[in-house]
Design an enzyme around this catalytic site. Structure first.
Site, short mmCIF file in Angstrom:
data_model
loop_
_atom_site.label_atom_id
_atom_site.label_comp_id
_atom_site.label_asym_id
_atom_site.label_seq_id
_atom_site.Cartn_x
_atom_site.Cartn_y
_atom_site.Cartn_z
N ASN A 195 -45.46 158.81 -124.76
CA ASN A 195 -44.48 157.75 -125.00
C ASN A 195 -45.08 156.52 -125.67
O ASN A 195 -44.41 155.50 -125.79
CB ASN A 195 -43.84 157.34 -123.67
CG ASN A 195 -42.34 157.16 -123.79
OD1 ASN A 195 -41.73 157.70 -124.70
ND2 ASN A 195 -41.75 156.42 -122.88
N ASP A 243 -33.77 157.45 -114.00
CA ASP A 243 -33.54 158.38 -112.91
C ASP A 243 -32.18 158.13 -112.26
O ASP A 243 -31.48 159.07 -111.87
CB ASP A 243 -34.66 158.27 -111.88
CG ASP A 243 -34.95 156.82 -111.49
OD1 ASP A 243 -34.36 155.91 -112.09
OD2 ASP A 243 -35.79 156.60 -110.59
#
EC number: 2.4.1.223
Length: 919
Positions: free
Chosen positions: A697, A833
């Site tokens: 990332n 999440d």
């Protein structure tokens, strides 16, 4: 006194005393010396004499030291022999003891060899079992390869008609057009992929008259559509946009018809053409009335019965949001269920039915029979009576305060501006929609606009008039989101609305929101829905959904991966065979054609993402709302399955309905190379692992001298375009399994925990199965939702930093979930999440499943993560409240259910049954 003094002074008396003392001492020494001499000399002589003469006594046995006879000498020798024997026996005993100790050492060595042999036998048994599994899997692979090499049904040869071929003979009456007599199937083979050619309206005269916003929105969505092609020769369908027109342009029907027939691929009758007339206002003109469209389909919001061809033409929703996404912050929540008004209606009737019937109609048919009854007066009287009764708070207005919007004859015109109508609908539980009094007007833009606005703000539509054709009615089950009541039952409407329970009302409101977002909300949804309806009618499967292409970062591997005893030491528990053959992917989705035919109606109405808009993925896209994530059959006998699943057979194979399956680890990381390498090494020897996809990332590439561990399966390092937590859920094309284990680079999980979670997920494939649990709570003082990570017996979320989920949800998260949610994740660099938990709970209406008693999984000593920031929890509070506004309600569900394994607490012998127990 004088004498004493003399003695002290050494006088005569003192000298005499001294002599006496000396004499006395000499006598004592002489006597002592003499005594010692007598003792030392005479006593031994006397003793010797006594001992030599002692045996003069009569008893023979009394003699000890005197001369002995011959027999007595023999006795002495016997004693000596006995002594020698004793010494010999002692030596032999010592030798025997040494031999005994030597034998004991040899026995100990042999025992060690026996133990080593036992271990070798156990290892050989394990190797034998693995070899048997490998042989069995090789046999299955061989059978699959043989099956693949066997001749299969070949694709049909595509037959393309000539460019000017009219195809089928024209029907006797063009109003009788249906697919079987007005659509050319030869241009649309099952394997064609449904290519669509879109005309450029600017190349034709009527294109200059189109509304700029409508034209721009249509062109933008057409360019992005997966089915649109620039090759008109191979196209199955041809699409032309003819409206909405700018005001005050009025295009005569004859002129529009002439321009349509001049289209380059019209082929004399317009077969396989779709003419789209989008309405952005409630008073959109019915351009195609009195226009002969031949065999071309018509898609618009206003139809008279004389021009509507059921099963052929399409009723579409109005295009309200032309060039913008809906603002979810302005959409009211779906709860509370009951609002201020039970129902509302605002409208004004410009022209009555009787006056409209006096107008002459063309278009091939005059109305026959007696004019129908006009129920509008009865409806007005009944609704006013309900309002006056004050049993419930309702609002009905049959006269607009301002000038009403233009409308068709016998249609109830809209009142006020759109913003004012929406504010009233936000206060309404139900929204009345009175259909036009003219029964020949099957649908109008005004009715479609009322329906659009009601669904947008969550007011359940109540349509008075069963003759109406609602948008996409032949595909959508409108009874799940709206009430369609015949006008003669207007007196029973109040009773009907009051009889609905809160749960049914909330279900209808939620379904209405789903229909609005999927089929009505934007230009993309409208255009995609039109194409999907036609594609579904002619039974062509959807195109495969786009996968995210993985840009691999080259890396060097070869470092021997160590084994962390805390991660891999499982005692006598066999977690399953470590794969020795190349990784195998999950079975591909093979039901495209049958699902298109058998399940399309259900998919349109209850799927989380419409399968016609959300094309089929490589796996079986069964409905998660019905928990049918069973996977595809593999066509071979299960390994260890079907035999009870007891003992070591249960450990050696997954069993179940999909016994041969692997999972993919997706690990998100950002410039923590040491932590990442340690986490990868901990995956060494993990059973059923297909591959590891490392989502890099960071814009900074890994170190060139970094040596990646060799863990027995491929490690794919994927480079991302930007630093985003949404990259965790991208459907990478390198993920070839249905099961995904999303894991952070600093997560510490034992192998037995991972395998247990995988087994649990296989029993609940439509849900998130994870380890750390969290829950949401309502903050009463602030009237908002809170995120809570405290230890609790109840949960509503599991962290995706260590969780299994189906790849299906990766597609939904990346391509179907509202973009506003992903934007907030990028803004806060947080909450991805929570977004995934919201999505899955919204789709399945089920909570996640937590396995084991873990509440955290962070590694000790690892660098600080984002979750340690003080603002972390404040951002998560904001995320939950924003997500609730986007969805319109709180989709998360509480659960007290947790899955644990008795094997975490009790070690059972190998010959005992080892099964997981759910508690």
């Amino acid at each position: 006194m004088t004498g004493y003094t003399m003695l002290r002074n050494g006088g005569v008396g003192n000298g005499g005393q001294t002599c006496m003392l000396r004499w006395s001492n000499r006598i004592r020494l002489t006597w002592l010396s003499f005594t010692l001499f007598i003792i030392l000399v005479f006593f031994p002589l006397i003793a010797h004499y006594y001992l030599t003469t002692l045996d003069e006594a009569d008893e023979a046995g009394k003699r000890i030291f005197g001369p002995r006879a011959g027999n007595e000498l023999c006795e002495v020798k016997h004693v000596l022999d006995l002594c020698r024997i004793r010494e010999s026996v002692s030596e032999e005993l010592l030798q025997l003891e040494a031999k005994r100790q030597e034998l004991n050492s040899e026995i100990a060595k042999l025992n060690l060899k026996i133990e080593a042999c036992k271990k070798s036998i156990e290892n050989a048994k394990q190797d034998l079992l693995q070899l048997k599994n490998v042989i069995s899997q090789t046999e299955h692979s061989y059978k699959e390869l043989m099956a693949q090499n066997q001749p299969k049904l070949s694709l049909p040869i595509r037959l393309l008609p000539e460019k000017d071929d009219a195809g089928l003979p024209p029907p006797k009456v063009l109003r009788g057009c249906r697919l079987h007599n007005c659509f050319d199937y030869s241009r649309c083979p099952l394997t064609s992929g449904f290519p669509v050619y879109v005309y450029d309206s600017d190349q034709f005269a009527f294109g200059s008259y189109l509304d700029p916003l409508v034209k721009q929105a249509f062109q933008a969505t057409a360019r992005a559509n997966v089915y649109v092609t620039e090759n008109a020769d191979i196209a199955c369908l041809y699409v032309i946009l003819v409206g909405e027109m700018q005001e005050p342009v009025v295009l005569r029907p004859a002129e529009l018809e002439k321009q349509l027939y001049s289209l380059p691929y019209w082929r004399t009758d317009g077969h396989n053409h779709v003419i789209i007339n989008l309405s952005r206002k409630s008073d959109t003109q019915n351009l195609l009335y009195n226009v002969s469209t031949g065999r071309a389909m018509v898609a618009q919001s206003t139809f008279y019965a004389a021009q509507y061809r059921p099963g052929f033409d399409l009723v579409v929703s109005p295009l309200v949001h032309a060039m913008s996404e809906p603002n979810f912050m302005e959409i009211p929540p779906q709860v509370p269920v009951k609002r201020k008004y039970l129902f509302t209606f605002q409208g004004e009737k410009i022209e009555s039915l009787r006056s409209s019937l006096q107008e002459a109609r063309s278009f091939e048919e005059e109305m026959e029979g007696d004019p129908p009854a006009d129920y509008d007066d009865r409806i007005i009287a009944t609704l006013k009576a309900v309002q006056d009764s004050k049993l419930d708070q309702v609002l009905v207005e049959f006269t607009c305060k301002n000038q009403p919007k233009p409308s068709l004859p016998t249609e109830w015109a809209l009142c006020g501006e759109r913003e004012d109508r929406l504010e009233l609908l936000k206060l309404s539980t139900f929204a009345l929609i009175i259909t036009p009094g003219d029964p020949h007007l099957v649908i109008s833009s005004g009715c479609a606009t009322r329906l659009f606005e009601a669904l947008e703000v969550g007011a359940v539509p109540v349509v008075l008039g069963e003759q109406v054709q609602l948008p996409y009615q032949d595909m959508l089950q409108w009874n799940e989101a709206a009430l369609v009541v015949p006008k003669p039952r207007v007196t029973e409407v109040h009773f009907l609305l009051r009889s609905l329970s809160d749960s049914d009302l909330l279900a209808m409101r939620r379904q209405g929101r789903f229909l609005w977002e999927t089929y009505f909300s934007t230009a993309d949804s409208i255009f995609n829905t039109v194409l999907a309806m036609i594609r579904t009618r002619i039974q062509i499967p959807a195109a495969p959904i786009r996968e995210e292409a993985a840009a691999e970062i080259p890396h060097r591997s070869g470092k021997a991966a160590g084994t962390d005893p805390n991660m891999a030491d499982n005692g006598d528990l066999d977690l399953g065979p470590v794969e020795t053959e190349p990784p195998y992917a999950s079975p591909k989705y093979l039901r495209n054609f049958t699902l298109t035919v058998t399940d399309f109606y259900r998919s349109w109405n209850s799927a989380p993402g419409p399968f016609h808009l959300f094309p089929h993925t490589p796996f079986d896209p069964v409905l998660p709302s019905e928990a049918k994530f069973l996977g595809s059959g593999t066509g071979f006998r299960p390994i260890g399955g079907g035999a009870g699943g007891s003992g070591k057979e249960f450990q050696a194979a997954l069993g179940g309905n999909v016994p041969r399956e692997q999972f993919t680890v997706v690990m998100l990381t950002y410039e923590r190379e040491e932590v990442l390498m340690n986490s990868l090494e901990r995956l060494n020897g993990l059973p059923y692992l297909n591959k590891v996809v490392v989502v890099w990332n960071s814009p900074k590439l890994p170190s060139e001298d970094l040596l990646w561990p060799d863990i027995g399966v491929p490690i794919m390092v994927v480079r991302t375009e930007k630093n985003s937590l949404n990259n965790r859920f991208l459907p990478w094309n390198e993920i070839e399994t249905e099961a995904i284990l999303s894991i952070d680079d600093d997560a510490h999980l034992r192998h037995d925990e991972i395998m247990f979670g995988f087994r649990v997920w296989r029993e609940a494939r439509d849900r998130i199965v994870g380890f750390p649990g969290r829950y949401h709570a309502w903050d009463i003082p602030h009237q908002s939702w809170l995120y809570n990570s405290n230890y609790s017996c109840e949960l509503s979320m599991v962290l995706t930093g260590a969780a299994f989920f189906h790849k299906y949800y990766a597609y939904l998260y990346s391509y179907v979930m509202p973009q506003a949610i992903r934007d907030m994740v990028d803004e806060y660099i947080n909450c991805e999440d929570i977004a995934m938990n919201f999505l899955v709970s919204h789709i399945t209406r089920k909570p996640p499943i937590k396995v084991t008693s873990r509440w955290t999984f962070r590694c000790p000593g690892c660098p600080q993560a984002l979750s340690h920031d003080d603002s972390h929890f404040h951002e998560r509070h904001k995320c939950i409240n924003f997500f609730v506004k986007v969805y319109g309600y709180m989709p998360l569900l509480y659960t007290q259910f947790r899955v644990d394994s008795v094997l975490f607490k009790t070690r059972l012998p190998h010959d005992k049954t080892k099964c997981f127990k759910f508690i």
